[in-house]
Design an enzyme around this catalytic site. Structure first.
Site, PDB file in Angstrom:
ATOM      1  N   GLU A1022      -2.248 -12.062   3.189  1.00 12.22           N
ATOM      2  CA  GLU A1022      -2.349 -10.672   3.661  1.00 12.22           C
ATOM      3  C   GLU A1022      -3.772 -10.162   3.462  1.00 12.22           C
ATOM      4  O   GLU A1022      -4.311  -9.455   4.300  1.00 12.22           O
ATOM      5  CB  GLU A1022      -1.336  -9.784   2.932  1.00 12.22           C
ATOM      6  CG  GLU A1022      -1.343  -8.351   3.453  1.00 12.22           C
ATOM      7  CD  GLU A1022      -0.230  -7.491   2.892  1.00 12.22           C
ATOM      8  OE1 GLU A1022       0.752  -8.044   2.346  1.00 12.22           O
ATOM      9  OE2 GLU A1022      -0.337  -6.254   2.973  1.00 12.22           O
ATOM     10  N   ARG A1100       5.142  -0.019  -5.642  1.00 11.13           N
ATOM     11  CA  ARG A1100       6.466  -0.531  -5.263  1.00 11.13           C
ATOM     12  C   ARG A1100       7.271  -0.919  -6.504  1.00 11.13           C
ATOM     13  O   ARG A1100       8.491  -0.741  -6.541  1.00 11.13           O
ATOM     14  CB  ARG A1100       6.374  -1.712  -4.298  1.00 11.13           C
ATOM     15  CG  ARG A1100       7.710  -2.032  -3.675  1.00 11.13           C
ATOM     16  CD  ARG A1100       7.611  -3.018  -2.554  1.00 11.13           C
ATOM     17  NE  ARG A1100       7.412  -2.434  -1.246  1.00 11.13           N
ATOM     18  CZ  ARG A1100       8.390  -1.979  -0.454  1.00 11.13           C
ATOM     19  NH1 ARG A1100       9.641  -2.019  -0.867  1.00 11.13           N
ATOM     20  NH2 ARG A1100       8.133  -1.493   0.728  1.00 11.13           N
ATOM     21  N   GLU A1481      11.848  -9.962   2.362  1.00 10.63           N
ATOM     22  CA  GLU A1481      11.641  -9.851   0.917  1.00 10.63           C
ATOM     23  C   GLU A1481      12.905  -9.587   0.093  1.00 10.63           C
ATOM     24  O   GLU A1481      13.019 -10.077  -1.032  1.00 10.63           O
ATOM     25  CB  GLU A1481      10.628  -8.724   0.642  1.00 10.63           C
ATOM     26  CG  GLU A1481       9.254  -9.027   1.208  1.00 10.63           C
ATOM     27  CD  GLU A1481       8.335  -7.831   1.100  1.00 10.63           C
ATOM     28  OE1 GLU A1481       7.417  -7.872   0.281  1.00 10.63           O
ATOM     29  OE2 GLU A1481       8.554  -6.853   1.848  1.00 10.63           O
TER      30      GLU A1481
END
Ligand SMILES: Cc1cc2nc3c(=O)[nH]c(=O)nc-3n(C[C@H](O)[C@H](O)[C@H](O)COP(=O)(O)OP(=O)(O)OC[C@H]3O[C@@H](n4cnc5c(N)ncnc54)[C@H](O)[C@@H]3O)c2cc1C
Ligand code: FES
Ligand code: FES
Length: 1551
Positions: A1022, A1100, A1481
C-alpha cells in the site's frame, strides 16, 4: 542431479515384504515408466541397484565397491583425470520442455531459474525466495537410470539447481505441460477451476509439484496428495481449495470426497465416549485412535450434520453436482424467500464443474537420446572454465579425487542446496565446483556385517525409500536406526530439497541443526573418507566435527560413504525434532538417542549398583525385583546426541556417564535430566535464542525417549530370540501384569522385570501422523438470474486463474527485458541509527557490468517523500534511522552484478543511540503525534465503582507480509517531456505516481503508473512499494535507461516493514455477574522510523477496542512509538486484529478473575441491534449473536467441550483445547477523503468492452467481481469484457486498494459508468429491441454517440471527527465468529488444529468462490499471525528472520484438519454494491480462536488459569505453548518477565 543412476541396483535375495514404502508426492518416486526390472512387485529394493545381501549372513556380504584401496587411487587418479580432460566437453546438453539445448560454456554459478527466466524467457517458473523455501520455482527434473533402465522424475527447486548440473537431464516447466492457447494440463485446469489460485504467484510451483506426483503415481491417494506440497507455500488461499482441486485425481477416495466425516472429526458426543474408552494411545492426530473409527462406523447419525449429512441425502438433492462426482455429497436447499439456494458440503465449490480426465499416456516423452548409454552426457566429462569460475563433472571416482587433489579448495556439489544458500546469501565465492551427484561409486548402497554403507551422493529421498524398504524386509530388532532415519526424513525440508540433496551434503555441511547427524552420531556410524594420495580412512562419526561448521576432512579429501550399523537385540534408537513449523522447517532442537540394554540377574545388579549421587537419588536398583533370579534391564550403552544445543552436533557425555550401568527404570529420567542440564548449560545470549525452550526440549525429548524404550522393551519382551534368526514371537511365554509397575517377560527362559508406563503418559510417545484433512463450504447463490448473462452472486472462477496456472500471467519481473535495460540494486543501511560520514562507491563502480551509482545528491527533484506525511527520504542523505533504509542505488547489466557491486559500496557510519522496542520507546517517550484518544465518559469513576477490576498487560508481535512476489518496479523513461512509465507491483498507483513525480521534479501528468497484477499485497504494497519505485524512477531518469528492481526476499523483509507489534496496558471493571462497567486501555504500537500509516492503523485499533462488546464507558489511548526499525505499515486488518486481540485478552483475564466461563461473559456483553459503539456509530443489522450462535451450533461446541475434557482426563502429555471468538469489522477508509473511486468503461464497435477501474488486482478477485458487475449492468456475457490493468492514465486519483473496500467503491463506480452508457444506448435498444448489444453499439457509433464513460463513487453519509468523537466512520459493519479445537503436545508445544468452523457475514456475496477464498486465506494468515509467525530482531535492530528458512508462514499441513466455512445465510446489506459486504480483512481475526484454543489446552495441562500468557507475545508457536505448561520439564527453565533487564542480553529482542 544427474542423468546417471543415483543408486546402484541389485536384487535383494531375502526380502520379506515385497512392497516398499511409496514416498510422498512430488518426490523422487519411480516413474510409472519403470521397467519391471527392480520393480517393487518383484521384491527388490526400491532402487534396483542397491546391493542388499542378508546382513545376518556374512557369507552373503557383497564385495565392497571401494575395496580397491590406496594404491588404486594413487596410481590411477592422475591418469584418469588426464584421459577425461582430453575428452572433456565444454557445453551443457539438456532438454527443456522437450527442446534440446546445447549451451556452450555457461556461467558455472548460474542457477537453472535464472537460465529459464532470462535466457529462455520461460517466466512461468517464479522467484519467490531463492533459498528453496517457497516452492515458487518448482520444476520437474527427469533423468534416465541406466542401471535400472527407468526414467526417474523428481520435483526440484530451480532457484538452487545449478544450470550446469542439468547436463543430461530433461527439465519440465509449467509452460511445458499445457497452455491456454493449446491445451491445458488437467493439473492446471483443476487448480484454476477449483479456485486454488488467487494471486497466482505460487501456482506454477504448486502445479509442478502435483504434476511430478502424477508422473510418478497417476492415481495417488489423498494422503500422497496432501503430502506432495511440503516444499510449497501459498500466502493467499489457505490451501484448502488447492487440496480439493488435486484430490479430484484420487479415484478411490470416494469416502473422503463425499463426507467430511471421513477424517473422523465428527459427532462430538460419540467422540467424548470414544475418548474415555479408547486405547492407551488415544492421541487423535496420530492416526487418531478415537476419531476415524468412531465416525466411519457410527453411521449417518454420527455426523455433526445430523439429518443433513451427505450420506442421508437422496441422489436427487445433489443434482447440481459435478460430472466427476466429487461434489456428490453437497446438499442444496432453498432460502426462506426462495430467491437463493444454499450449497453445503465438502467441495461445495466444485459443484457444476467439469474436469478433463487425466490420461497419463498423453504426457511429454522423455528424450530418447538421453536414454542412450553412449550419449556424451553419460560418457564424457564436462569441464567449463569461465573467467573466474570452473565447473567439473568427472566421470570416475579416481578423476574426482585427482581434481580435489589439484584444487584443494574446490567444492563438491551434490544438490547445491547448501552451497546455493552460501553463495547467494552468505556471499561465499567458490571458484571451482565439482559435480558429484552422478558418480556411480558415490551412489551405491551396500551391506556388510558392519552395517549398511550408503554412498555419499545418495539423495535423501533415495535414502528414505531404502531405509523404509529395509524396515519392511529385515527383522525389526535390526532396523531401529533405519526407522529413526525414516521418521526424521518425513520432517526434513520438502520434497524438492530431499530429491536432490545428498547424505554427504548434509553431513559435510556440519550444520549444528542438521537433522540426520544426531541419529548418525548416536547410532555409532562410521564415515569413509578418501583422497588421491591418502587412500581411504574410516572415522567414527562422533569424531568428525571439530567445531562450528568444521570437520576432520582434509582439503584434498572427500567423503565416500557412511556406514550405518544394524541395531542389536535390546538396542533401541529414536530420533526427535522440534521446529516452529512441523513441515519443511529447520530444527530448534533435534536429537538422536540410542540405548543398549542387557538383561542381568537382579542379584548381580544389586551387588554392582553405583553409589547414590548427590544430585539425585540412585533409584537405579529400585525397580530391581526382590527375586534375585529374575533378570532386570541394565543400560550397557547410551548415546544421546543433540542438535541445536551447541555449535556442532554433540553427544552428552556427562549424561551417558551418569546413566551407563544403571538399571533401566523410571529413576533414570531424573538422573538423565539433571545431567543433561549440566551437559547443555545454554547462556541467555546463545545464538538462535529461545534458550529456556531449548533447554526444556532437551530434557523432554529424553523423557519421551525413556517412555518409548519402555514401550519397545515391553514389545520386545513379548517375543523371544532365536539365536540365528533374531527375536521371534514368544508372547505365549510372557506375562504382562496389568496395572503392575513392571512387565514380566521371558528371555531365554528367565523372567524379566522391566518398567511400564502409566497409560495416561503414553501419548507422549506418539509420533505425529496427520490424517487427511477435510472441509465444508456453505454459501448461497441466486436461484436464477433475470438475464442469463448475469453472473453476480455466482462462484465464478478468478479471471486470471488459467493464465496463472499455466505460467502465462505476467508479473513485473516477467515483462520482457528492454534492450538497454539496467538492473538496480539498492544499498541498504546496516545501522539502526547513525550519521552517515561518507559514502564511497569507487570499488563498486569498478566491478564488471556496473553502470552507475546514485545517491541523495543526484536526486533530480525532491529527496523528501512519505505516503502520509513527508518524513522519509528517497535516499538517506546525512542520517540513517533503521537497518534497511535505502542509501543509494547501483545500476548494472545484470541483477547479480548490481547486487555484488552494491555490497562494495562503502558507507562509514557514526552510531547514534537507537530505540528498538516498544518498551525502549515508552521509557524514552519516543512517540509520533498525534496521540489519539477515544473517551466516552468517566472511566476512572466507572472502574472505581466496579465490583471486580482486572489490570494487566498484553504484547503482540508483528507479522511479515510474505507476499510471494516481492516488491518490484520497472521504470521506463521517455526521451520526451520528462515522462516516466512505471510497471509496479503496488496497491497504490496514485501514491506511486505522486511520489515519483516529486523525486523526479515533474508534474504528476508526466508519470504513468501501471499495475497489471500483484503476486500478493496484504497491505504490504500500500505504501512500502513506493521507496522502490522512487529509487528505480530516479535511476531511470538519470541513466536514461529502463531500470528494473525486484527485491530479493531478504532485502524485502529487511526493508519493507511489517504489521505493527502492539503492547497494551488495560484496566477493566465489571460486576460480579460479569457485566462490563468500564474499560481503560493504553495501546502502544511500534511504528518504526517513519510515520507511514501508523496513525491510521492505531485509529482502527482504537475503533476495535470493543470488539463485539457493549462497554458503557471506554477510554482508549493510542501511542505510536517512534523507533529505529523499518517503518511498520498496513497489513490485512490494519490494526483491528491487534485491537480485538487485546479485548479478548482482557476478556479472558476477567473471566478467570470472575471464575466464569469466558463465553458466558462474552454473551452477557454482546452488542445488539441499535446499540451505540464507543465511536458513536449506531449498529444496524447487527449480527453478533446470529454469527456466534450459528458458529457454536454448527461446531457442536458443547459436545466438543465434553469430548475435550474426556480426552484430557486420559492423557497426561497431550491436551485438547477449544475456543470460540466473535468479530466485528467496520468497512470504510477511516480517512473520509479516501472513500472515493473511479472507473472507465469503453465500448468498442464490435461490442467488446474494456473495463478499467481504480482498484488493483492482488489475487483477491477484484477484477473478476468488477467484470461480474459490469456484465450485469450492461447485460452482456463476462467474456465480452476485458480488464487489462490499472493505470493512473486511465483512472486518475485513485485510493489504494485497501481497507477491504475495493469492491464496494470500485463496484459502484463501475456501475455508475455502465449506467451512463446504458442511458446512451437506450434509444438504440428501443429502436431495435431484438438486436444484439453489438448492434446497438454500432448504431450508437454511427449516430456519433460517445461509447466511453467514466464512473465515480463517493461513499455517502460517513465522516468521523476523532477529536470530538462524533460521526460515523464506517458505511457498515460486518460480523463473524469461529470455533477452533486443537491438540497440543505439552512436552514440545507442538500443536495441531483439529477443527475450525468459521462463519462470516458477507451479505449477498458477489462471488461466493472468491469470498470463501478470502475467508479461508485470511483465516490461515491469521493462524500464522497468532500461532506461528515470529520475527526475531537483534538487539541492534537487525532482522534475523529474513526468509522462509527462518520465518515460518503456515504451510499445507498447518490448516485445520477439519475446516468449515459458512457464509452467513440470508444476510443482505443496503450500503454496498448489490447487497454485498466486504470480506478481505474481517475474517483474519477469527483465527484468534486457534490461539485461545491452544491457551485452553495449556490451561488444562497446568490445571490453572493462564494469566501469565497475557504478558507475552500473542504467538502460540511451540515455545510459547509448552513453556507455560509448567511441568517438570519446563519449571527448571523459567522465562524471565517480559520487561526483565536480563532480556537485554538475549540474542534477540521483543520489539
Ligand atoms: C529449504 C531448505 C530446507 C532445508 N531443511 C533442512 C532440514 O529440515 N534439516 C536439515 O538437516 N537440513 C536442511 N537443509 C539443509 C540441507 O540438508 C542441506 O542443505 C543438504 O542436505 C545438503 O545436501 P546437498 O547435496 O544439497 O549439499 P551441497 O550443497 O551440494 O553440498 C553441501 C556441502 O557438502 C559438501 N560435499 C558434498 N558432497 C561431498 C562429498 N562427497 N565429500 C565432501 N564434501 C562433500 C559440499 O562441498 C558442500 O560443502 C535445508 C536446506 C534448504 C535449502
Ligand atoms: S524461489 Fe525457489 S524455493 Fe522459493
Ligand atoms: S495464490 Fe498462492 S501465493 Fe497467492
Amino acid at each position: 542431479m544427474s542423468s546417471h543412476p543415483r543408486v546402484h541396483v541389485h536384487p535383494h535375495p531375502h526380502s520379506r515384504s515385497p512392497v516398499p514404502r511409496h514416498g510422498g508426492g512430488g518426490g523422487g518416486h519411480r516413474s510409472h515408466h519403470a521397467s519391471h526390472h527392480g520393480s517393487p512387485r518383484h521384491g527388490s529394493a526400491p532402487h534396483s541397484g542397491i546391493m542388499t545381501p542378508d546382513p545376518s549372513n556374512s557369507s552373503a556380504v557383497m564385495e565392497d565397491a571401494f575395496a580397491a584401496g590406496v594404491d588404486f587411487y594413487a596410481l590411477s587418479a592422475p591418469l584418469a583425470l588426464r584421459k577425461e580432460e582430453e575428452d572433456a566437453r565444454t557445453a551443457v546438453v539438456f532438454f527443456v520442455n522437450g527442446r534440446k539445448i546445447t549451451e556452450q560454456r555457461p556461467e558455472p554459478t548460474m542457477t537453472l531459474l535464472t537460465y529459464l527466466r532470462t535466457k529462455l524467457g520461460l517466466t512461468g517458473t517464479k522467484l519467490g525466495c531463492g533459498e528453496g523455501g517457497c516452492g515458487a520455482c518448482t520444476v520437474m527434473l527427469s533423468h534416465y537410470d541406466h542401471s535400472a533402465k527407468r526414467i526417474v522424475h523428481r520435483s526440484a527447486n530451480a532457484c538452487l539447481a545449478p544450470m550446469c548440473a542439468m547436463d543430461g537431464m530433461a527439465v519440465t516447466t509449467v509452460e511445458g505441460i499445457g497452455s491456454t492457447s493449446t491445451k491445458l494440463h488437467p493439473v492446471q485446469e483443476r487448480i484454476a477451476k477449483a479456485h486454488g489460485s488467487q494471486c497466482g504467484f505460487c501456482t506454477p510451483g504448486i502445479v509442478m509439484s502435483m504434476y511430478t506426483l502424477l508422473r510418478n503415481n497417476p492415481n495417488p491417494s489423498p494422503e500422497l496428495v496432501e503430502d506432495a506440497f511440503q516444499g510449497n507455500l501459498c500466502r493467499c488461499t489457505g490451501y484448502r481449495p488447492i487440496l480439493d482441486a488435486f484430490k479430484t485425481f484420487c479415484t478411490d477416495d470416494s469416502e473422503h470426497a463425499q463426507c467430511h466425516m471421513a477424517n473422523g472429526n465428527g459427532d462430538a458426543a460419540t467422540l467424548a465416549a470414544a475418548a474415555t474408552t479408547s486405547t492407551p494411545h488415544p492421541a487423535s492426530v496420530n492416526g487418531d485412535a478415537s476419531q476415524p473409527d468412531v465416525s466411519v462406523s457410527a453411521g449417518a447419525s454420527s455426523c455433526p450434520m445430523g439429518a443433513d449429512c451427505c450420506r442421508n441425502k437422496p441422489a436427487s438433492s445433489a443434482n447440481d453436482c459435478g460430472t466427476d462426482g466429487k461434489a456428490a455429497s453437497v446438499v442444496v436447499s432453498a432460502s426462506a424467500d426462495g430467491q437463493r439456494k444454499t450449497f453445503h458440503g465438502p467441495s461445495a465449490l466444485l459443484v457444476g464443474l467439469d474436469f478433463a480426465p487425466y490420461d497419463p499416456s498423453q504426457e511429454l516423452i522423455f528424450p530418447p537420446e538421453l536414454m542412450n548409454s553412449t550419449h556424451a552426457t553419460n560418457t564424457r566429462a564436462l569441464h567449463i572454465q569461465g573467467e573466474t569460475y570452473a565447473w567439473y563433472k568427472p566421470m570416475s571416482l579416481p578423476a574426482l579425487l585427482e581434481i580435489k587433489h589439484q584444487h584443494p579448495h574446490a567444492r563438491l556439489v551434490c544438490g547445491n542446496t547448501e552451497i546455493g544458500i552460501e553463495v547467494k546469501f552468505k556471499h561465499q565465492i567458490y571458484k571451482t565446483l565439482v559435480s558429484v551427484a552422478h558418480l556411480p561409486e558415490l551412489n551405491t548402497i551396500t551391506h556388510s556385517s558392519a552395517g549398511v554403507r550408503v554412498g555419499a551422493s545418495v539423495t535423501l529421498t533415495d535414502l528414505g525409500d531404502y531405509m523404509s524398504h529395509l524396515c519392511e524386509t529385515l527383522p525389526r530388532y535390526q532396523t531401529r536406526t533405519f526407522s529413526a532415519i525414516v521418521e526424521n526424513l518425513r520432517w526434513f525440508a520438502g520434497h524438492q530439497i530431499r530429491n536432490v540433496s545428498a547424505v554427504a551434503g548434509n553431513i559435510v555441511t556440519a550444520s549444528p541443526i542438521s537433522d540426520l547427524n544426531p541419529i548418525f552420531m548416536a547410532a555409532g556410524c562410521t564415515l569413509t573418507l578418501a583422497s588421491a594420495t591418502g587412500g581411504q580412512r574410516n572415522v567414527p562419526f562422533s569424531k568428525f566435527y571439530k567445531g562450528y561448521r568444521q570437520t576432520l576432512l582434509e582439503p584434498t579429501e572427500i567423503m565416500l560413504a557412511i556406514t550405518i550399523p544394524y541395531t542389536r537385540d535390546f538396542e533401541f534408537v529414536e530420533a526427535f525434532k522440534q521446529a516452529k513449523r512441523r513441515e519443511d522447517d529447520i530444527a530448534i532442537v533435534n536429537a538422536g538417542m540410542r540405548i543398549l540394554l542387557e538383561m542381568v540377574p537382579a542379584a548381580q545388579v544389586q551387588a554392582a549398583a553405583p553409589a547414590p549421587s548427590s544430585s539425585s537419588s540412585n533409584s537405579s536398583s529400585s525397580a530391581a525385583s526382590n527375586d534375585t533370579t529374575e533378570l532386570v534391564p541394565v543400560i550397557r550403552e547410551i548415546a544421546l546426541s543433540y542438535g541445536g544445543m551447541a555449535p556442532t552436533t554433540v553427544l552428552s557425555p556427562k549424561t551417558s556417564e551418569a546413566l551407563v550401568n544403571r538399571v533401566f527404570d523410571e529413576s533414570i529420567v531424573q538422573v538423565g535430566c539433571a545431567a543433561l542440564a549440566e551437559d547443555f548449560p545454554l547462556g541467555i545470549s546463545t545464538p538462535g535464542g529461545m534458550v529456556e525452550y531449548r533447554r526444556s526440549l532437551n530434557t523432554s525429548f529424553f523423557f519421551k525417549f525413556y517412555l518409548m524404550v519402555v514401550e519397545s522393551l515391553r514389545e520386545r519382551l513379548l517375543t523371544d530370540v532365536d539365536a540365528n534368526n533374531g527375536p521371534t514371537d514368544a508372547s505365549d511365554g510372557a506375562a504382562v501384569v496389568a496395572g503392575a509397575s513392571t512387565v514380566n517377560g521371558a528371555v531365554n527362559g528367565s523372567n524379566v522385570a522391566a518398567p511400564t508406563a502409566d497409560p495416561r503418559a503414553l501419548s507422549a510417545t506418539e509420533r505425529t501422523h496427520r490424517p487427511v484433512s477435510s472441509s465444508i463450504q456453505e454459501y448461497q447463490r441466486p436461484v436464477e438470474h433475470a438475464n442469463p448473462n448475469d453472473q453476480v452472486g455466482d462462484p465464478v472462477r478468478h479471471m486470471s486463474a488459467l493464465k496463472q496456472a499455466t505460467g502465462e500471467a505476467i508479473y513485473v519481473d516477467d515483462i520482457p527485458r528492454y534492450g538497454n535495460e539496467l538492473y538496480g540494486a539498492l544499498v541498504f543501511s546496516q545501522r539502526a541509527h547513525a550519521n552517515i560520514r561518507s559514502i564511497d562507491a569507487g570499488a563498486a563502480l569498478e566491478m564488471p557490468g556496473v553502470f552507475a551509482f546514485y545517491s541523495a545528491k543526484d536526486i533530480p527533484g525532491s529527496n523528501h517523500i512519505g505516503p502520509a506525511v513527508i518524513d522519509e527520504e528517497c535516499f538517506a542523505e546525512t542520517e540513517v534511522t533503521c537497518v534497511g533504509q535505502v542509501i543509494g542505488i547501483v545500476l548494472a547489466e545484470t541483477q547479480s552484478e548490481a547486487q555484488q557491486a552494491a555490497r562494495k559500496v562503502k558507507v562509514e557510519y557514526e552510531d547514534l543511540p537507537a530505540v528498538i522496542s516498544i518498551l525502549d520507546a515508552i521509557e524514552a517517550k519516543s512517540y509520533y503525534s498525534p496521540i489519539n484518544k477515544i473517551q466516552t465518559g468517566d472511566v476512572d469513576a466507572a472502574i472505581a465503582a466496579a465490583e471486580v477490576v482486572v489490570e494487566g498487560e498484553f504484547h503482540m508481535g508483528g507479522q511479515e507480509h510474505f507476499y510471494l512476489e516481492t516488491q518490484a518496479t520497472l521504470a521506463v523513461p521517455s526521451r520526451e517531456d520528462g515522462e516516466m512509465e512505471l510497471f509496479v507491483s503496488t496497491q497504490a498507483p496514485m501514491k506511486t505516481q505522486s511520489m515519483v513525480a516529486k523525486v523526479l521534479g515533474v508534474d504528476y501528468n508526466r508519470v504513468n503508473c501501471r499495475v497489471k497484477r500483484m503476486g500478493g499485497g496484504f497491505g504490504g504494497k500500500e505504501t512500502r512499494s513506493i521507496y522502490v519505485s522512487c529509487a528505480a524512477a530516479v535511476a531511470a531518469q538519470l541513466s536514461r535507461r529502463p531500470v528494473r528492481i525486484m527485491l530479493d526476499r531478504d532485502e524485502d523483509m529487511c526493508s519493507s516493514g511489517q504489521r505493527h507489534p502492539f503492547h497494551a496496558k488495560y484496566r477493566v471493571g465489571a460486576t460480579r455477574a460479569g457485566k462490563l462497567c468500564g474499560v481503560d486501555v493504553k495501546m502502544y504500537s511500534n511504528g518504526g522510523n517513519s510515520l507511514d500509516l501508523s496513525v491510521a492503523v492505531m485509529e482502527r485499533a482504537l475503533f476495535s477496542i470493543d470488539n463485539v462488546y457493549n462497554i458503557p464507558v471506554v477510554r482508549g489511548e493510542g501511542f505510536v512509538c517512534k523507533t529505529n526499525l523499518p517503518s511498520n505499515t498496513a497489513f490485512r486488518g490494519f490494526g483491528a486484529p491487534q485491537g480485538m486481540m487485546i479485548v479478548e485478552a482482557w476478556m479472558q483475564h476477567l473471566a478467570a478473575a470472575l471464575k466464569m466461563d469466558v463465553d458466558a461473559v462474552r454473551e452477557l456483553n454482546f452488542y445488539h441491534e441499535g446499540d451505540r459503539t464507543h465511536f458513536t456509530q449506531v449498529l444496524t443489522d447487527c449480527h453478533v449473536e446470529k454469527t456466534w450462535k450459528f458458529a457454536r451450533e454448527s461446531a457442536h461446541f458443547a459436545e466438543r467441550r465434553a469430548a475435550c475434557d474426556a480426552f484430557n482426563k486420559v492423557n497426561r502429555w497431550r491436551k485438547r483445547g477449544l475456543a470460540a471468538v466473535p468479530t466485528k469489522f467496520g468497512i470504510s477508509f477511516t480517512l473520509k477523503l479516501m472513500n472515493q473511486a473511479g472507473a472507465l468503461v469503453q465500448i468498442y464497435t464490435d461490442g467488446s468492452v474494456l473495463l478499467t477501474h481504480g482498484g488493483t488486482e492482488m489475487g483477491q478477485g477484484l477484477h473478476t467481481k468488477m467484470v461480474q458487475v459490469a456484465s450485469r449492468e450492461l447485460g452482456i456475457p463476462m467474456s465480452m469484457i476485458h480488464v487489462t490493468e490499472t493505470s493512473t492514465s486511465t483512472v486518475p486519483n485513485t485510493s489504494p486498494t485497501a481497507a477491504s473496500a475495493g469492491s464496494d467503491l470500485n463496484g459502484m463506480a463501475v456501475k455508475n459508468a455502465c449506467e451512463t452508457l446504458n442511458g446512451r444506448l437506450k434509444p438504440f435498444k428501443e429502436a431495435n429491441p431484438t438486436g444484439t448489444f453489438a448492434d446497438w453499439v454500432r448504431a450508437a457509433y454511427v449516430d456519433r454517440v460517445s461509447l466511453s464513460s467514466t464512473g465515480f463513487y463517493a461513499t455517502p453519509n460517513i465522516g468521523y471527527d476523532f477529536k470530538n468523537n462524533i460521526g460515523k466512520p464506517f458505511a457498515y459493519l460486518s460480523y463473524g465468529a469461529s470455533v477452533a479445537e486443537v491438540e497440543i503436545d505439552t512436552l514440545t508445544g507442538d500443536a495441531t488444529t483439529l477443527h475450525c468452523t468459521v462463519v462470516m457475514d458477507v451479505g449477498h456475496s458477489l462471488n461466493p468462490a472468491v469470498d470463501i477464498g478470502q475467508v479461508e486465506g485470511g483465516f490461515v494468515q491469521g493462524m500464522g499471525l497468532f500461532t506461528l509467525e515470529e520475527s526475531h530482531w537483534s538487539q541492534k535492530g537487525m532482522l534475523w528472520t529474513r526468509g522462509p528458512g527462518m520465518y515460518k508462514i503456515p504451510g499445507f499441513m498447518d490448516i485445520p484438519l477439519d475446516f468449515r466455512v459458512h457464509l452467513l445465510k440470508d444476510s443482505g446489506n443496503e450500503y454496498a454494491i448489490h447487497a454485498s459486504k466486504a470480506v478481505g480483512e474481517p475474517p483474519l481475526f477469527l483465527a484468534a480462536s486457534v490461539f485461545y484454543a491452544i491457551r485452553d489446552a495449556v490451561a488444562s495441562a497446568r490445571s490453572s488459569a493462564l494469566t501469565a500468557l497475557l504478558r507475552s507475545n500473542a504467538s502460540a508457536w511451540p515455545a510459547s505453548t509448552t513453556l507455560p505448561c509448567l511441568d517438570d520439564f519446563t519449571k527448571p527453565f523459567p522465562v524471565p518477565a517480559f520487561d526483565d533487564p536480563v532480556n537485554k542480553h538475549r540474542w534477540n529482542v521483543v520489539v
